[in-house]
Design a protein around this motif. Structure first.
Motif, PDB file in Angstrom:
ATOM      1  N   ILE A 227       0.970  -1.085  -0.010  1.00  0.00           N
ATOM      2  CA  ILE A 227      -0.207   0.130   0.010  1.00  0.00           C
ATOM      3  C   ILE A 227       0.813   1.093  -0.050  1.00  0.00           C
ATOM      4  O   ILE A 227       1.675   1.572   0.941  1.00  0.00           O
ATOM      5  CB  ILE A 227      -1.013   0.013   1.079  1.00  0.00           C
ATOM      6  CG1 ILE A 227      -1.909  -1.265   1.255  1.00  0.00           C
ATOM      7  CG2 ILE A 227      -2.011   1.218   1.097  1.00  0.00           C
ATOM      8  CD1 ILE A 227      -2.832  -1.491   2.309  1.00  0.00           C
ATOM      9  N   HIS A 228       1.001   2.159  -1.180  1.00  0.00           N
ATOM     10  CA  HIS A 228       1.947   3.098  -1.196  1.00  0.00           C
ATOM     11  C   HIS A 228       1.129   4.103  -0.477  1.00  0.00           C
ATOM     12  O   HIS A 228       1.833   4.908   0.418  1.00  0.00           O
ATOM     13  CB  HIS A 228       2.053   3.450  -2.822  1.00  0.00           C
ATOM     14  CG  HIS A 228       2.640   4.946  -2.792  1.00  0.00           C
ATOM     15  ND1 HIS A 228       3.801   4.931  -2.380  1.00  0.00           N
ATOM     16  CD2 HIS A 228       2.602   5.544  -3.692  1.00  0.00           C
ATOM     17  CE1 HIS A 228       4.425   6.110  -2.625  1.00  0.00           C
ATOM     18  NE2 HIS A 228       3.629   6.742  -3.670  1.00  0.00           N
ATOM     19  N   LYS A 229      -0.192   4.455  -0.811  1.00  0.00           N
ATOM     20  CA  LYS A 229      -0.805   5.777  -0.200  1.00  0.00           C
ATOM     21  C   LYS A 229      -2.303   5.769  -0.186  1.00  0.00           C
ATOM     22  O   LYS A 229      -2.735   5.001  -0.787  1.00  0.00           O
ATOM     23  CB  LYS A 229      -0.228   7.214  -0.808  1.00  0.00           C
ATOM     24  CG  LYS A 229       1.151   7.739  -0.540  1.00  0.00           C
ATOM     25  CD  LYS A 229       1.087   8.848  -1.409  1.00  0.00           C
ATOM     26  CE  LYS A 229       2.772   9.740  -1.029  1.00  0.00           C
ATOM     27  NZ  LYS A 229       2.647  10.872  -1.414  1.00  0.00           N
ATOM     28  N   TYR A 230      -2.940   6.215   0.899  1.00  0.00           N
ATOM     29  CA  TYR A 230      -4.215   6.879   0.884  1.00  0.00           C
ATOM     30  C   TYR A 230      -4.230   8.280   0.529  1.00  0.00           C
ATOM     31  O   TYR A 230      -3.816   9.038   1.292  1.00  0.00           O
ATOM     32  CB  TYR A 230      -4.949   6.443   2.056  1.00  0.00           C
ATOM     33  CG  TYR A 230      -4.722   4.810   2.431  1.00  0.00           C
ATOM     34  CD1 TYR A 230      -5.414   3.705   1.934  1.00  0.00           C
ATOM     35  CD2 TYR A 230      -4.328   4.520   3.653  1.00  0.00           C
ATOM     36  CE1 TYR A 230      -5.344   2.508   2.004  1.00  0.00           C
ATOM     37  CE2 TYR A 230      -4.189   3.001   4.115  1.00  0.00           C
ATOM     38  CZ  TYR A 230      -4.762   2.156   3.305  1.00  0.00           C
ATOM     39  OH  TYR A 230      -4.578   0.940   3.715  1.00  0.00           O
ATOM     40  N   ILE A 231      -4.998   8.540  -0.358  1.00  0.00           N
ATOM     41  CA  ILE A 231      -5.324   9.876  -0.832  1.00  0.00           C
ATOM     42  C   ILE A 231      -6.566   9.935  -0.959  1.00  0.00           C
ATOM     43  O   ILE A 231      -7.565   9.794  -1.938  1.00  0.00           O
ATOM     44  CB  ILE A 231      -4.616  10.261  -2.105  1.00  0.00           C
ATOM     45  CG1 ILE A 231      -3.244   9.897  -2.050  1.00  0.00           C
ATOM     46  CG2 ILE A 231      -5.014  11.749  -2.442  1.00  0.00           C
ATOM     47  CD1 ILE A 231      -2.377  10.122  -3.275  1.00  0.00           C
ATOM     48  N   GLY A 232      -7.330  10.718   0.243  1.00  0.00           N
ATOM     49  CA  GLY A 232      -8.846  11.147   0.021  1.00  0.00           C
ATOM     50  C   GLY A 232      -9.518   9.754   0.131  1.00  0.00           C
ATOM     51  O   GLY A 232      -9.484   8.850   0.993  1.00  0.00           O
ATOM     52  N   ASP A 233     -10.250   9.655  -0.977  1.00  0.00           N
ATOM     53  CA  ASP A 233     -11.006   8.126  -1.029  1.00  0.00           C
ATOM     54  C   ASP A 233     -10.370   7.118  -2.004  1.00  0.00           C
ATOM     55  O   ASP A 233     -10.968   6.343  -2.532  1.00  0.00           O
ATOM     56  CB  ASP A 233     -12.540   8.534  -1.388  1.00  0.00           C
ATOM     57  CG  ASP A 233     -12.660   9.235  -2.943  1.00  0.00           C
ATOM     58  OD1 ASP A 233     -11.421   9.562  -3.443  1.00  0.00           O
ATOM     59  OD2 ASP A 233     -13.772   9.510  -3.418  1.00  0.00           O
ATOM     60  N   GLU A 234      -9.206   7.512  -2.250  1.00  0.00           N
ATOM     61  CA  GLU A 234      -8.155   6.830  -3.274  1.00  0.00           C
ATOM     62  C   GLU A 234      -7.302   5.996  -2.353  1.00  0.00           C
ATOM     63  O   GLU A 234      -6.763   6.554  -1.402  1.00  0.00           O
ATOM     64  CB  GLU A 234      -7.746   7.411  -4.403  1.00  0.00           C
ATOM     65  CG  GLU A 234      -8.872   8.034  -5.343  1.00  0.00           C
ATOM     66  CD  GLU A 234      -8.172   8.721  -6.651  1.00  0.00           C
ATOM     67  OE1 GLU A 234      -6.857   8.856  -6.594  1.00  0.00           O
ATOM     68  OE2 GLU A 234      -8.694   9.522  -7.283  1.00  0.00           O
ATOM     69  N   ALA A 235      -7.099   4.810  -3.046  1.00  0.00           N
ATOM     70  CA  ALA A 235      -5.876   4.070  -2.366  1.00  0.00           C
ATOM     71  C   ALA A 235      -4.989   3.674  -3.564  1.00  0.00           C
ATOM     72  O   ALA A 235      -5.299   3.357  -4.764  1.00  0.00           O
ATOM     73  CB  ALA A 235      -6.197   2.807  -1.656  1.00  0.00           C
ATOM     74  N   ILE A 236      -3.587   3.764  -3.349  1.00  0.00           N
ATOM     75  CA  ILE A 236      -2.575   3.408  -4.400  1.00  0.00           C
ATOM     76  C   ILE A 236      -1.962   2.091  -3.898  1.00  0.00           C
ATOM     77  O   ILE A 236      -1.136   2.268  -2.726  1.00  0.00           O
ATOM     78  CB  ILE A 236      -1.641   4.534  -4.640  1.00  0.00           C
ATOM     79  CG1 ILE A 236      -2.453   5.709  -5.266  1.00  0.00           C
ATOM     80  CG2 ILE A 236      -0.549   4.200  -5.836  1.00  0.00           C
ATOM     81  CD1 ILE A 236      -1.349   7.081  -5.018  1.00  0.00           C
ATOM     82  N   LEU A 237      -1.993   1.173  -4.866  1.00  0.00           N
ATOM     83  CA  LEU A 237      -1.254  -0.226  -4.331  1.00  0.00           C
ATOM     84  C   LEU A 237      -0.157  -0.328  -5.393  1.00  0.00           C
ATOM     85  O   LEU A 237      -0.282   0.173  -6.490  1.00  0.00           O
ATOM     86  CB  LEU A 237      -2.098  -1.381  -4.465  1.00  0.00           C
ATOM     87  CG  LEU A 237      -3.062  -1.618  -3.064  1.00  0.00           C
ATOM     88  CD1 LEU A 237      -3.855  -0.440  -2.816  1.00  0.00           C
ATOM     89  CD2 LEU A 237      -3.932  -2.719  -3.436  1.00  0.00           C
ATOM     90  N   THR A 238       0.868  -1.212  -4.997  1.00  0.00           N
ATOM     91  CA  THR A 238       2.160  -1.463  -6.275  1.00  0.00           C
ATOM     92  C   THR A 238       2.607  -2.763  -5.869  1.00  0.00           C
ATOM     93  O   THR A 238       2.714  -3.195  -4.637  1.00  0.00           O
ATOM     94  CB  THR A 238       3.195  -0.095  -5.948  1.00  0.00           C
ATOM     95  OG1 THR A 238       4.035  -0.333  -7.011  1.00  0.00           O
ATOM     96  CG2 THR A 238       3.727  -0.165  -4.761  1.00  0.00           C
ATOM     97  N   TRP A 239       3.386  -3.107  -6.748  1.00  0.00           N
ATOM     98  CA  TRP A 239       4.079  -4.491  -6.849  1.00  0.00           C
ATOM     99  C   TRP A 239       5.122  -4.075  -7.757  1.00  0.00           C
ATOM    100  O   TRP A 239       5.309  -3.371  -8.587  1.00  0.00           O
ATOM    101  CB  TRP A 239       3.293  -5.572  -7.872  1.00  0.00           C
ATOM    102  CG  TRP A 239       2.135  -5.968  -6.865  1.00  0.00           C
ATOM    103  CD1 TRP A 239       2.008  -7.187  -6.414  1.00  0.00           C
ATOM    104  CD2 TRP A 239       0.712  -5.707  -7.176  1.00  0.00           C
ATOM    105  NE1 TRP A 239       0.478  -7.402  -6.089  1.00  0.00           N
ATOM    106  CE2 TRP A 239      -0.215  -6.498  -6.541  1.00  0.00           C
ATOM    107  CE3 TRP A 239       0.339  -4.504  -7.854  1.00  0.00           C
ATOM    108  CZ2 TRP A 239      -1.534  -6.222  -6.407  1.00  0.00           C
ATOM    109  CZ3 TRP A 239      -1.099  -4.089  -7.876  1.00  0.00           C
ATOM    110  CH2 TRP A 239      -2.091  -5.095  -7.065  1.00  0.00           C
ATOM    111  N   THR A 240       6.358  -4.929  -7.421  1.00  0.00           N
ATOM    112  CA  THR A 240       7.430  -4.915  -8.675  1.00  0.00           C
ATOM    113  C   THR A 240       6.767  -5.794  -9.992  1.00  0.00           C
ATOM    114  O   THR A 240       5.776  -6.656  -9.444  1.00  0.00           O
ATOM    115  CB  THR A 240       8.495  -5.817  -8.074  1.00  0.00           C
ATOM    116  OG1 THR A 240       8.276  -7.047  -7.298  1.00  0.00           O
ATOM    117  CG2 THR A 240       9.163  -5.031  -6.863  1.00  0.00           C
ATOM    118  N   GLU A 241       7.182  -5.555 -10.908  1.00  0.00           N
ATOM    119  CA  GLU A 241       6.469  -6.039 -12.212  1.00  0.00           C
ATOM    120  C   GLU A 241       6.258  -7.627 -12.007  1.00  0.00           C
ATOM    121  O   GLU A 241       5.225  -8.204 -12.353  1.00  0.00           O
ATOM    122  CB  GLU A 241       7.199  -5.713 -13.298  1.00  0.00           C
ATOM    123  CG  GLU A 241       6.398  -6.090 -14.729  1.00  0.00           C
ATOM    124  CD  GLU A 241       6.882  -5.343 -16.021  1.00  0.00           C
ATOM    125  OE1 GLU A 241       6.148  -4.701 -16.599  1.00  0.00           O
ATOM    126  OE2 GLU A 241       8.212  -5.648 -16.086  1.00  0.00           O
TER     127      GLU A 241
END
Length: 364
Positions: A227-241
């Protein structure tokens, strides 16, 4: 949601999601085992050094008693912190005043420590006769066990706050210097959040977002995302490729979120009067990762890949498809049975010269 609507009885892709649930439980037990092993090693050293007898056999018995004692105490305590926090009882207790929640946990942990100390004494009494009184030795063990429990809880809480992978990278200095990485990003945006905020009010809306993001985080854990960030009502998730493409985990993750929300539908309706839905966008590309800040440090991702993912989320908002994936990423995914990537017309994103191929992910 429309596109990823799921019925546990009929959706063919759910067997894969069930496996991810099992993977989560296995990962939790690996974490519990890792922390308990570190505590057991420290406890052996404590028992060895605290033995008042110079005989090597007695020192070994004292050390082994420390291992047994710490194992019986640390496993339930760490389990309660990592896995037990999802139980309905603990979730309800989190709404208590902080002091009440803290005292309840403290009382439980003290009871566990006292019980395991006396049980370990009983088990080793035939080999190493010892008192069962609440003597100086008992309080020395209690103090050591309390310090170990506090350290384990602190590690779990800090890991939850910044992310266990990010904590490890900050401690090891992996991103002291910026690094170019190939990553996959998933952006998740709750639908109709503005209307929900107006209807519910600020406090209830915060509770709604907290529950929604908890289900996002659980699915992220299931599918190996950070979980990279929560911004307002959005969440940003990430993986290595490589991690994202393995088993199409990045493609399954939005459906894992939808499934967890579906399971909690009754709770959502009871507390907020509706079940939230969401849009999602997936994209892969090069990104620069590095530490940012001084007083408060975090690992930041900088590059056009994040901007493109955000633009794809705008495409999802304007279309009838809730999960949009860039064409290049869709072409590299080996999707499990029951999940398809439906090709859509190329889109011209704001700030881009060339149209971008896209697809919609949906259950077959």
């Amino acid at each position: 949601m429309t596109t990823p609507a799921m019925s546990p009885a009929s959706a063919p892709g759910l067997a894969v999601l069930d496996e991810e649930d099992r993977n989560r439980r296995r990962a939790e037990w690996r974490m519990i085992a890792g922390i308990a092993t570190i505590i057991a090693i420290a406890s052996f050293a404590f028992g060895w050094t605290m033995s008042h007898n110079e005989d090597a056999t007695d020192r070994w018995l004292s050390g082994l008693q420390g291992v047994v004692n710490s194992s019986m105490a640390s496993v339930p305590v760490i389990w309660l912190e990592i896995a037990g926090s999802r139980s309905r009882l603990v979730q309800r207790m989190r709404y208590w005043p902080f002091w009440a929640f803290f005292l309840a946990k403290l009382a439980l942990y003290v009871a566990i420590l006292v019980a395991t100390i006396q049980l370990a004494r009983l088990l080793f009494h035939p080999f190493n006769p010892q008192s069962f009184a609440f003597d100086a030795r008992f309080f020395e063990i209690m103090l050591f066990a309390g310090v170990m429990s506090l350290g384990a809880n602190a590690a779990v809480e800090i890991g939850r706050l910044v992310g266990f992978r990010e904590l490890r990278r900050l401690l090891t200095g992996r991103y002291n210097r910026p690094r170019l990485e190939r990553r996959v990003f998933l952006m998740v945006d709750m639908k109709a959040s503005t209307a929900a905020a107006e209807r519910l009010g600020a406090l209830a809306f915060h509770q709604l977002l907290n529950l929604f993001f908890r289900h996002v985080a659980d699915a992220a854990y299931d599918h190996g995302a950070e979980i990279h960030k929560y911004i307002g009502d959005e969440a940003i998730l990430t993986w290595t490729e490589d991690a994202a493409l393995s088993g199409a985990r990045c493609a399954l993750c939005p459906f894992g979120i939808a499934r967890r929300i579906e399971r909690a539908a009754d709770d959502y309706r009871r507390r907020f009067g509706f079940v939230p839905s969401f849009r999602a966008a997936l994209h892969a590309g090069d990104i620069v990762a590095g530490e940012m800040g001084s007083m408060k440090r975090e690992i930041a991702f900088v590059g056009d890949t994040l901007n493109t993912t955000a633009r794809l989320l705008d495409v999802a908002r304007a279309s009838n498809h809730d999960i949009i994936v860039s064409g290049d990423l869709a072409g590299r995914l080996t999707l499990p049975s029951g999940l398809i990537a439906l090709p859509l017309d190329d889109v011209r994103l704001r700030g881009k010269e060339k149209p971008l191929p896209i697809a919609a992910l949906q259950l077959a």
